[in-house]
Write an enzyme that holds these catalytic residues in place. Structure first.
Site, PDB file in Angstrom:
ATOM      1  CG  ASP A  31      -1.775   1.144   1.409  1.00 52.75           C
ATOM      2  OD1 ASP A  31      -2.282   1.662   0.397  1.00 52.75           O
ATOM      3  OD2 ASP A  31      -1.967   1.583   2.556  1.00 52.75           O
ATOM      4  CG  PHE A  32       1.521   5.862  -1.231  1.00 56.84           C
ATOM      5  CD1 PHE A  32       2.825   5.859  -1.695  1.00 56.84           C
ATOM      6  CD2 PHE A  32       1.016   7.040  -0.705  1.00 56.84           C
ATOM      7  CE1 PHE A  32       3.609   7.006  -1.646  1.00 56.84           C
ATOM      8  CE2 PHE A  32       1.773   8.194  -0.668  1.00 56.84           C
ATOM      9  CZ  PHE A  32       3.078   8.183  -1.133  1.00 56.84           C
ATOM     10  CG  ASP A  33      -1.734   7.670   1.616  1.00 54.53           C
ATOM     11  OD1 ASP A  33      -1.219   8.762   1.901  1.00 54.53           O
ATOM     12  OD2 ASP A  33      -2.242   7.423   0.500  1.00 54.53           O
ATOM     13  CG  ASP A 211      -2.022   1.792   6.503  1.00 53.90           C
ATOM     14  OD1 ASP A 211      -2.320   2.814   7.144  1.00 53.90           O
ATOM     15  OD2 ASP A 211      -2.293   1.654   5.294  1.00 53.90           O
TER      16      ASP A 211
END
Length: 273
Positions: A31-33, A211
């Site tokens: 994932d990114f954020d 997350d």
């Protein structure tokens, strides 16, 4: 560099071992954020940590598949991760509705109801008294962030029901996240993107790190792939905001800093340059 962490489950340990044994047929997706980038009050300020960017550049040439799977638009995520144009890395944006590989970009068309949702959402947010909230138009989706309000959790609770009604009336899906509610087209999730990439490269092993609750379909995809005979490792970038994710994964690391350490340790273990 820190040593490789040991997954808490036998399946996770087997997944990591298979990834390290045959990296050329393994898939690593993140994932990114909250995973590559720390969560910040203003999403426009989010950037992958330099260590994470460096690890992605090292891993791209040696893996069967490397991907970022995110709710952000694909081009936006690539730029913020510092991987625009990186050969060997694919960015799946808007939960898999967009795909960016090198300079090749493809996207599913947005549904008609999205125009209505974008038009009605500002008045709905104002009626909820969401002072300090921020509406983010992602093109194919629209999100309301509450992190900068006086009561972010309470504001999410107040917005959830009216936004669910708006989603139902416009043919969209309501996706919750970390102090954010998003209206997006149905039929795409991170699990589908992960499974599709694993199938394309005939993956011998798959790792996904996320997350937030939007990552649950990808964690479920890791388990489903394991049931089908593909080794898998599910990793959580841990936080106090979403502690329930720990029960869904094989390994919990402490936020984006340790995600970067994990990626770098994998790169070291497989002899990446």
């Amino acid at each position: 560099m820190p040593p490789l962490p040991v997954p808490a489950t036998a399946d996770g340990r087997a997944g990591l071992a298979a990834l390290l044994a045959r990296p050329a047929t393994a898939v690593v997706a993140v994932d990114f954020d909250g995973t590559l980038s720390p969560i910040v009050p203003d999403p426009e300020a989010a950037r992958a940590t330099p260590a994470a960017t460096a690890a992605l550049h090292r891993l791209a040439p040696v893996l069967g598949g490397l991907a970022i799977i995110t709710g952000r638009p694909a081009r936006d995520a690539a730029e913020r991760a510092g991987v625009t144009g990186l050969a060997g890395l694919t960015v799946f944006g808007l939960y898999g509705r967009q795909r960016l590989a090198g300079d090749r970009f493809t996207a599913a068309p947005p549904p008609p109801g999205l125009v209505r949702a974008k038009a009605e959402l500002p008045a709905m947010v104002a009626a909820a008294g969401a002072d300090g909230s921020w509406i983010e138009d992602k093109g194919d989706s629209v999100a309301v962030h509450t992190r900068r309000t006086a009561d972010p959790v309470g504001m999410i609770s107040r917005l959830r029901a009216p936004m669910a009604r708006l989603a139902a009336g416009t043919g969209l899906t309501l996706e919750p996240g970390r102090m954010v509610l998003e209206l997006l087209p149905p039929g795409a999730d991170k699990g589908q993107a992960l499974r599709g990439l694993a199938s394309e490269v005939s993956a011998s092993a798959v790792m996904f790190c996320g997350d937030d609750v939007g990552d649950l379909p990808a964690f479920a995809a890791v388990r489903a792939l394991r049931d089908d005979g593909t080794a898998g490792l599910a990793v959580c970038s841990g936080s106090a905001e979403v502690p329930e994710l720990a029960a869904e994964v094989d390994l919990v690391v402490d936020g984006p800093g340790e995600v970067a350490d994990l990626l770098a340790a994998i790169a070291d273990a497989v002899g990446a340059p």
